[in-house]
Design a protein around this motif. Structure first.
Motif, PDB file in Angstrom:
ATOM      1  N   THR A 254       6.952  14.028  36.491  1.00  0.00           N
ATOM      2  CA  THR A 254       6.370  13.807  37.880  1.00  0.00           C
ATOM      3  C   THR A 254       7.390  14.875  39.060  1.00  0.00           C
ATOM      4  OG1 THR A 254       5.615  12.037  37.182  1.00  0.00           O
ATOM      5  CG2 THR A 254       5.440  13.515  39.815  1.00  0.00           C
ATOM      6  N   THR A 255       6.677  16.383  39.366  1.00  0.00           N
ATOM      7  CA  THR A 255       7.662  17.071  40.574  1.00  0.00           C
ATOM      8  C   THR A 255       7.908  16.197  41.972  1.00  0.00           C
ATOM      9  OG1 THR A 255       6.341  18.644  39.507  1.00  0.00           O
ATOM     10  CG2 THR A 255       7.691  19.168  41.586  1.00  0.00           C
ATOM     11  N   ILE A 256       9.289  16.415  41.713  1.00  0.00           N
ATOM     12  CA  ILE A 256       9.902  15.474  43.346  1.00  0.00           C
ATOM     13  C   ILE A 256       9.680  16.331  44.018  1.00  0.00           C
ATOM     14  CG2 ILE A 256      11.634  14.791  44.143  1.00  0.00           C
ATOM     15  CD1 ILE A 256      12.864  14.856  41.558  1.00  0.00           C
ATOM     16  N   GLY A 257       8.980  16.166  45.050  1.00  0.00           N
ATOM     17  CA  GLY A 257       8.297  16.607  46.319  1.00  0.00           C
ATOM     18  C   GLY A 257       8.731  16.535  47.393  1.00  0.00           C
ATOM     19  N   SER A 258       8.574  17.926  48.645  1.00  0.00           N
ATOM     20  CA  SER A 258       9.805  17.709  49.300  1.00  0.00           C
ATOM     21  C   SER A 258       9.604  17.190  50.401  1.00  0.00           C
ATOM     22  CB  SER A 258       9.767  19.298  49.686  1.00  0.00           C
ATOM     23  OG  SER A 258      10.798  19.747  50.736  1.00  0.00           O
ATOM     24  N   GLU A 259      10.622  16.305  51.311  1.00  0.00           N
ATOM     25  CA  GLU A 259      10.023  16.025  52.326  1.00  0.00           C
ATOM     26  C   GLU A 259       9.261  16.452  53.608  1.00  0.00           C
ATOM     27  OE1 GLU A 259      12.769  14.178  55.928  1.00  0.00           O
ATOM     28  OE2 GLU A 259      13.306  13.633  53.750  1.00  0.00           O
ATOM     29  N   ALA A 260       9.733  18.290  53.391  1.00  0.00           N
ATOM     30  CA  ALA A 260       9.458  18.739  54.558  1.00  0.00           C
ATOM     31  C   ALA A 260       8.561  19.799  53.642  1.00  0.00           C
ATOM     32  CB  ALA A 260       9.948  19.369  55.292  1.00  0.00           C
ATOM     33  N   GLN A 261       6.842  19.804  54.333  1.00  0.00           N
ATOM     34  CA  GLN A 261       6.504  20.657  53.390  1.00  0.00           C
ATOM     35  C   GLN A 261       5.899  22.362  54.110  1.00  0.00           C
ATOM     36  OE1 GLN A 261       4.196  17.757  53.027  1.00  0.00           O
ATOM     37  NE2 GLN A 261       6.106  16.990  51.999  1.00  0.00           N
ATOM     38  N   LEU A 262       6.723  22.285  55.930  1.00  0.00           N
ATOM     39  CA  LEU A 262       6.913  23.845  56.238  1.00  0.00           C
ATOM     40  C   LEU A 262       7.788  23.202  56.975  1.00  0.00           C
ATOM     41  CD1 LEU A 262       3.052  22.946  57.779  1.00  0.00           C
ATOM     42  CD2 LEU A 262       4.075  24.922  55.936  1.00  0.00           C
ATOM     43  N   GLY A 263       8.153  24.025  57.430  1.00  0.00           N
ATOM     44  CA  GLY A 263       9.674  24.283  58.677  1.00  0.00           C
ATOM     45  C   GLY A 263      10.561  24.112  57.792  1.00  0.00           C
ATOM     46  N   TYR A 264      10.852  24.413  56.291  1.00  0.00           N
ATOM     47  CA  TYR A 264      11.512  24.171  55.177  1.00  0.00           C
ATOM     48  C   TYR A 264      12.827  25.345  55.125  1.00  0.00           C
ATOM     49  CZ  TYR A 264       9.515  26.051  51.632  1.00  0.00           C
ATOM     50  OH  TYR A 264       8.364  26.740  50.940  1.00  0.00           O
ATOM     51  N   ARG A 265      12.707  26.211  54.968  1.00  0.00           N
ATOM     52  CA  ARG A 265      13.288  27.551  55.133  1.00  0.00           C
ATOM     53  C   ARG A 265      14.112  27.797  55.867  1.00  0.00           C
ATOM     54  NH1 ARG A 265      11.719  31.117  50.646  1.00  0.00           N
ATOM     55  NH2 ARG A 265      13.632  32.367  51.244  1.00  0.00           N
ATOM     56  N   ASN A 266      15.701  28.178  55.452  1.00  0.00           N
ATOM     57  CA  ASN A 266      16.976  28.694  56.044  1.00  0.00           C
ATOM     58  C   ASN A 266      17.190  29.992  56.509  1.00  0.00           C
ATOM     59  OD1 ASN A 266      18.530  28.520  53.965  1.00  0.00           O
ATOM     60  ND2 ASN A 266      18.702  26.304  53.557  1.00  0.00           N
ATOM     61  N   HIS A 267      16.551  30.480  55.242  1.00  0.00           N
ATOM     62  CA  HIS A 267      16.652  32.024  55.169  1.00  0.00           C
ATOM     63  C   HIS A 267      14.671  32.879  55.569  1.00  0.00           C
ATOM     64  CE1 HIS A 267      18.506  35.193  52.514  1.00  0.00           C
ATOM     65  NE2 HIS A 267      18.402  35.515  53.553  1.00  0.00           N
ATOM     66  N   GLY A 268      15.458  32.824  55.819  1.00  0.00           N
ATOM     67  CA  GLY A 268      13.780  34.573  55.633  1.00  0.00           C
ATOM     68  C   GLY A 268      14.533  36.421  55.728  1.00  0.00           C
ATOM     69  N   ARG A 269      13.635  36.758  55.283  1.00  0.00           N
ATOM     70  CA  ARG A 269      13.366  38.579  55.084  1.00  0.00           C
ATOM     71  C   ARG A 269      11.968  39.093  55.456  1.00  0.00           C
ATOM     72  NH1 ARG A 269      15.549  36.707  49.480  1.00  0.00           N
ATOM     73  NH2 ARG A 269      18.110  36.809  50.315  1.00  0.00           N
ATOM     74  N   PHE A 270      12.521  39.313  56.432  1.00  0.00           N
ATOM     75  CA  PHE A 270      10.960  40.828  56.644  1.00  0.00           C
ATOM     76  C   PHE A 270      11.376  41.578  57.022  1.00  0.00           C
ATOM     77  CE2 PHE A 270      13.231  36.152  59.639  1.00  0.00           C
ATOM     78  CZ  PHE A 270      11.522  35.173  58.692  1.00  0.00           C
ATOM     79  N   THR A 271       9.911  42.189  56.853  1.00  0.00           N
ATOM     80  CA  THR A 271      10.279  44.006  57.355  1.00  0.00           C
ATOM     81  C   THR A 271       9.636  44.337  58.533  1.00  0.00           C
ATOM     82  OG1 THR A 271       8.560  44.275  55.441  1.00  0.00           O
ATOM     83  CG2 THR A 271       8.601  46.170  56.700  1.00  0.00           C
ATOM     84  N   VAL A 272      10.462  44.997  58.712  1.00  0.00           N
ATOM     85  CA  VAL A 272      10.434  45.769  60.341  1.00  0.00           C
ATOM     86  C   VAL A 272       8.831  47.267  60.084  1.00  0.00           C
ATOM     87  CG1 VAL A 272      11.405  47.118  62.379  1.00  0.00           C
ATOM     88  CG2 VAL A 272      12.402  45.127  61.172  1.00  0.00           C
TER      89      VAL A 272
END
Length: 416
Positions: A135-153
Motif C-alpha cells: 500500500t502506498t505510504i501517504g503524505s501527512e500534507a497533501q497541499l503546501g508540501y513543496r520546498n522547491h518551485g520552478r516558474f515561467t516568467v
C-alpha cells in the motif's frame, strides 16, 4: 533523484485526422481507465482521446485542447455522472496550469492509483511476477508540501508575470499562488509578482524546517524586500541541517523524505557492522542519516556542487567517505567488500554498467529508490533475472500528492 524525462516523439500514422474536431469543440463521452500520464482515456470515432480532470466510469462533456496525430487531448468541462471518488479541487488553476493531475480525486484513491501504477510495471516482467506492491505510504500534507518551485516568467502582455505554461496548449497562466508550494514560496510569489520583467524563468527554494531561502536568477528585487542570486539554502531533516546548492538536487517534500528515511532504515535492518555504499547520493541526506547505523558508508555523486554540500553536511561524521564521479564509473572500481548498496538513480534509471557492477560485487542487500516506475521495474528485472537477487519488498511513497508521480522503495536480497 529526479531528472526530466521527455515524452517519446510519435512517428506513426495519423489516426485522428478523420475526426473533425478543433480546440474549443466539445463532445460527450464516457471515460475509461487512467493512463500513465494521469489522464483518463476515451475515444471518438475510433480516435484515442486523453481527458484530464476525469475519473473512470464518469459520463462527461469534454473540450478539445489540442489534436495530435496519435491522440486528441481534452479536459472535462462538465460532469454528467460522477464517480464516488470525485472531490472538489481546491485550486482555482486546476486544469488550467496542468501541474496537478488529480486534485479532483480523493486522496485515498490517489494512493490506490499509484500502487496500481507500480504494480502494472512490475507485472510486465516474468522475474517479478511474484511481487505484490505494498500500500502506498501517504503524505501527512497533501497541499503546501513543496520546498522547491520552478516558474515561467511571461512575455509580451504578460511580461514580468510569474506563472506556469500549460503542458498541452503551451498557454501562459499567471498565478497568485500555487497550493502545492509551502508558505514561504507563496509569499515570495506574491512579493515578486509583476516585478521580474526581462527574465524567462524563476526558481524559489525555501526550507520547510528552516527560514532559509534561495531565489534564482539574480535580479533586483530589493524594493520588494527580497534577496536573489544566492548560491545555497539550508534545510533540516531529522535534526540535521543540510546545505543545498542552487544546482544540487533535494527532495521537494521534506516531511515525506523523513518518512522515507525511516522506511529505508527499517527495511535494511542494519546492525552496525555493515559497509554500505550510497550511490547517486546527492547532498548526502541518506548518507548522513544512515551513518550511525553502519560501520562505514561511501557516497558516490557526479555533481561537484552536491559533493561539496555533502562534505560540508557530514564534516563531523567520521565513518563517511564521498567520491565524486559517475556511479557507472566508480562502483566497479571500489576495492572493498560491500554489504549494502543504496541506489537512488535519476528518473531514467540506472546505467547498464551500474547493474553489471551490482551483479559483480554481489552486496547482500540492494535497496533502490526510484521516481519512475517504468525504469525501476526494468532495472529490478535485470537484477532478479540473473537468479542472484530476490525482490522482497516494493513500497510506494507518495512524495507528490495531487500528481501522478510516485516514489518507490524496493528491497532486494541476495539468494542463498
Amino acid at each position: 533523484m529526479a531528472k526530466y524525462k521527455r515524452r517519446r516523439r510519435y512517428s506513426g500514422p495519423d489516426i485522428t485526422g478523420h475526426v473533425d474536431l478543433n480546440p474549443g469543440d466539445q463532445f460527450q463521452t464516457t471515460l475509461s481507465e487512467i493512463n500513465d500520464s494521469g489522464d483518463t482515456t476515451s475515444q471518438i470515432r475510433g480516435a484515442p482521446v486523453e481527458v484530464s480532470g476525469g475519473l473512470p466510469g464518469e459520463k462527461v462533456i469534454v473540450e478539445v485542447q489540442k489534436r495530435f496525430p496519435e491522440r486528441i487531448v481534452a479536459k472535462v468541462v462538465e460532469v454528467l455522472e460522477q464517480a464516488e471518488e470525485r472531490v472538489e479541487p481546491e485550486c482555482k488553476y486546476f486544469l488550467t496550469c496542468s501541474g496537478c493531475q488529480w486534485q479532483h480525486a480523493s486522496y485515498d484513491y490517489q494512493l490506490r492509483l499509484k500502487q496500481a501504477r507500480v504494480q502494472r510495471e512490475i507485472n510486465k516482467y516474468q522475474s517479478l511476477l511474484h511481487a505484490v506492491v505494498d500500500t502506498t505510504i501517504g503524505s501527512e500534507a497533501q497541499l503546501g508540501y513543496r520546498n522547491h518551485g520552478r516558474f515561467t516568467v511571461g512575455k509580451k502582455d504578460d511580461d514580468g508575470q510569474i506563472g506556469y505554461v500549460n503542458a498541452v496548449t503551451r498557454h501562459f497562466v499567471k498565478i497568485d499562488q500555487c497550493l502545492l508550494m509551502n508558505e514561504p514560496i507563496n509569499k515570495t510569489i506574491d512579493l515578486a509578482q509583476g516585478n521580474v520583467a526581462g527574465q524567462t524563468q524563476m526558481a524559489i527554494r525555501a526550507g520547510s524546517n528552516t527560514d532559509s531561502m534561495l531565489i534564482q536568477p539574480r535580479m533586483d528585487l530589493s524594493h520588494r524586500g527580497l534577496v536573489t542570486g544566492e548560491q545555497h539554502y539550508e534545510e533540516e531533516v531529522r535534526g540535521f541541517r543540510f546545505r543545498v546548492a542552487a544546482s544540487s538536487f533535494f527532495q521537494v517534500n521534506t516531511i515525506q523524505l523523513s518518512r522515507a528515511i525511516d522506511e529505508v532504515r527499517d527495511l535494511l535492518e542494519l546492525d552496525g557492522t555493515e559497509v554500505m555504499v550510497d550511490a547517486y547520493c546527492g547532498v548526502g541526506v541518506f548518507t548522513v542519516l544512515l551513518a550511525p547505523y553502519v560501520q562505514k558508508i561511501v557516497g558516490i555523486e557526479e555533481s561537484a556542487s552536491a559533493i561539496q554540500d555533502a562534505e560540508l553536511n557530514s564534516k563531523d561524521i567520521l565513518n563517511i567517505e564521498f567520491i565524486e564521479g559517475k556511479t557507472e564509473h566508480i562502483l566497479n572500481t571500489l576495492n572493498k567488500h560491500i554489504d549494502v548498496l543504496l541506489l537512488d538513480p535519476p528518473r531514467v534509471g540506472c546505467h547498464p554498467d551500474v547493474l553489471d557492477s551490482v551483479v559483480k560485487l554481489k552486496p547482500e542487500k540492494v535497496l533502490m529508490i526510484s521516481c519512475e516506475p517504468e525504469a525501476m521495474a526494468r532495472d529490478l528485472n535485470l537484477l532478479c533475472s540473473t537468479g542472484i537477487y530476490n525482490l522482497e519488498t516494493i513500497r510506494p511513497v507518495d512524495m507528490f500528492p495531487q500528481t501522478r508521480h510516485v516514489e518507490t522503495i524496493s528491497m532486494l536480497r541476495i539468494q542463498g
